[in-house]
Design a protein around this motif. Structure first.
Motif, mmCIF file in Angstrom:
data_model
loop_
_atom_site.group_PDB
_atom_site.id
_atom_site.type_symbol
_atom_site.label_atom_id
_atom_site.label_comp_id
_atom_site.label_asym_id
_atom_site.label_seq_id
_atom_site.Cartn_x
_atom_site.Cartn_y
_atom_site.Cartn_z
ATOM 1 N N THR A 13 0.833 -1.204 0.000
ATOM 2 C CA THR A 13 0.000 0.000 0.000
ATOM 3 C C THR A 13 0.859 1.242 0.000
ATOM 4 O O THR A 13 0.569 2.220 -0.719
ATOM 5 N N ASP A 66 -9.119 -7.053 3.429
ATOM 6 C CA ASP A 66 -9.743 -7.097 2.099
ATOM 7 C C ASP A 66 -11.264 -7.135 2.225
ATOM 8 O O ASP A 66 -11.979 -6.474 1.458
ATOM 9 N N GLU A 119 -12.605 -3.703 3.125
ATOM 10 C CA GLU A 119 -12.598 -2.772 1.996
ATOM 11 C C GLU A 119 -13.671 -3.143 0.969
ATOM 12 O O GLU A 119 -14.352 -2.256 0.421
ATOM 13 N N GLY A 140 -15.689 -0.144 1.734
ATOM 14 C CA GLY A 140 -14.916 0.835 0.973
ATOM 15 C C GLY A 140 -13.739 1.400 1.732
ATOM 16 O O GLY A 140 -12.929 2.144 1.173
ATOM 17 N N LEU A 141 -13.585 1.054 3.033
ATOM 18 C CA LEU A 141 -12.512 1.620 3.851
ATOM 19 C C LEU A 141 -11.255 0.774 3.731
ATOM 20 O O LEU A 141 -11.279 -0.435 3.995
ATOM 21 N N SER A 142 -10.144 1.417 3.372
ATOM 22 C CA SER A 142 -8.859 0.739 3.277
ATOM 23 C C SER A 142 -8.153 0.806 4.623
ATOM 24 O O SER A 142 -7.618 1.857 5.007
ATOM 25 N N GLN A 154 -11.072 6.246 2.294
ATOM 26 C CA GLN A 154 -12.460 5.838 2.111
ATOM 27 C C GLN A 154 -12.839 5.830 0.640
ATOM 28 O O GLN A 154 -12.799 6.856 -0.032
#
Length: 415
Positions: free
Chosen positions: A24, A300, A303, A307-309, A329
């Protein structure tokens, strides 16, 4: 978006979630240095080696050597954050950060998120429900410990992870045999031998969950609730996870509130946490809390479904940024997501073929697959090292996710 290249991070042993952090950071343009022993089960993969500025070769199990190497690095190429690459190195990373004058978990309390005996004492002192337990360092202490907890009970190493030697015992003979297996296991885990120090604790009946969250500017955020699906006892191997868990809003709120209290009791002052608990008679009971990115592809699942990493949140928290500055986000891809792990038959030392594996490639709900143990390779029994492969999938609702998890398990078989 904030200019990420203004920073440099130091990751201590990029195992499990740490590899995700490195990937990341690279995707965001944040330079990374990886501190690693770079040998045996801590050897850096070619993939990760290509993503970092430098592999700082040092025995990461030697705290003094690790801090000396980090200070020498910092003097020439300063870093702005230090992150653990897995739960084993959370205390080490916190102490390196303190030695460099950087933010991190408080060094004087960080051991409580690794040492399960200390974790139990801290959370119980805060008035939170934890399993009855007793610490043992010798087989002679087992009868008294079992008298305190009662049967069935659970034997759990005090400072290991990944379900290694976690075992249910229904009587003293089973408990004694489980402890003997722990003490005679000569395998190293990230270069460390098993210490023989363990907890005997009451068996808590109930479904198991994990709460994912983070602490930023002193505020505890709980962001996802995951159902954990376990294989047959006496082992506690996780065969899958489903996000979000199918619970009513009041129960979910209760689990979130309990987790926030646990994080406060353990002085998790900054960064991510992964809190595992059981819901027993509608009350949460702590299994353990890790102050790091969750493994097992849970990040994973979060997310995909929210949608949140979480890796971006982890980097933002370590760098003192708002997660929005790293675009943490995004848009969810599905209402629910899950992962199914595939194992060989109990006691099988190896498998020859993964029947049904190719069928996953044509399923639109399967978004990722991976092979951990190839046919013919040795399989370790009783912990996460017995899982040979996995599949990540999406679903329109929690009930459908549970059905897909079961269907995948019926489809793919290690034979």
């Amino acid at each position: 978006m904030h200019d990420p290249s203004a920073h440099r991070i130091l990751v201590v042993e990029a195992v499990s979630g740490g590899a995700t952090l490195v990937k990341t950071a690279h995707a965001l343009g944040i330079p990374a240095v990886l501190a690693s022993h770079d040998a045996d089960d801590r050897r850096v993969s070619d993939e990760l080696r290509a993503l970092v500025e430098q592999v700082l070769v040092v025995d990461t199990n030697d705290q003094a050597a690790l801090e000396r190497a980090a200070k020498q690095l910092h003097a020439t190429t300063p870093v702005t954050a230090v992150l653990p690459g897995c739960d084993v190195y959370v205390p080490a990373a916190a102490r390196v950060a303190a030695a460099l004058g950087l933010p991190g978990l408080p060094p004087d309390s960080v051991d409580a998120v690794r040492d399960k005996a200390l974790m139990r004492r801290r959370t119980a002192a805060a008035g939170l429900r934890v399993p009855r337990h007793a610490e043992v360092t010798d087989a002679a202490q087992l009868p008294a410990a079992a008298t305190h907890t009662g049967f069935p009970c659970v034997l759990k190493p005090a400072d290991e992870s990944g379900s290694i030697h976690v075992s249910r015992a229904d009587d003293l003979d089973q408990l004694t045999a489980a402890y003997a297996r722990l003490c005679t296991d000569e395998r190293l885990d990230l270069g460390r031998p098993l210490s023989g120090r363990a907890l005997v604790e009451e068996y808590v009946a109930g479904d198991e969950y994990s709460v994912e969250g983070y602490v930023l500017d002193g505020v505890v955020h709980t962001v996802a609730l995951t159902r954990k699906l376990l294989g047959p006892e006496p082992d506690f191997v996780e065969w899958g996870h489903l996000t979000p868990a199918e619970l009513d809003p009041d129960t979910t709120a209760k689990l979130f509130a309990y987790t926030r209290e646990v994080a406060a009791a353990l002085n998790v002052a900054v960064g991510l946490f992964h809190c595992e608990l059981r819901l027993s008679a509608d009350e949460p009971v702590l299994i353990e809390l890790g102050a790091r990115l969750p493994g097992d592809h849970i990040a994973d699942l979060v997310e995909l479904s929210t949608g949140l990493s979480l890796p971006r949140v982890a980097l933002a928290a370590a760098l003192g940024l708002d997660p929005a500055e790293l675009a943490a986000q995004g848009e969810p891809r599905a209402a629910c997501a899950g992962v199914r792990f595939f194992t060989a038959a109990q006691g099988a030392g190896a498998y020859h073929v993964l029947a049904g594996w190719q069928e996953l490639s044509v399923r639109p709900d399967v978004v990722a697959t991976g092979l951990a143990i190839a046919p013919g390779e040795r399989i370790a029994a009783g912990d996460f090292r017995s899982r040979v492969a996995h599949a990540v999938f999406t679903a329109p609702d929690p009930a459908a996710a549970a059905r897909t998890w079961q269907t995948l398990g019926d489809t793919v078989r290690a034979e």
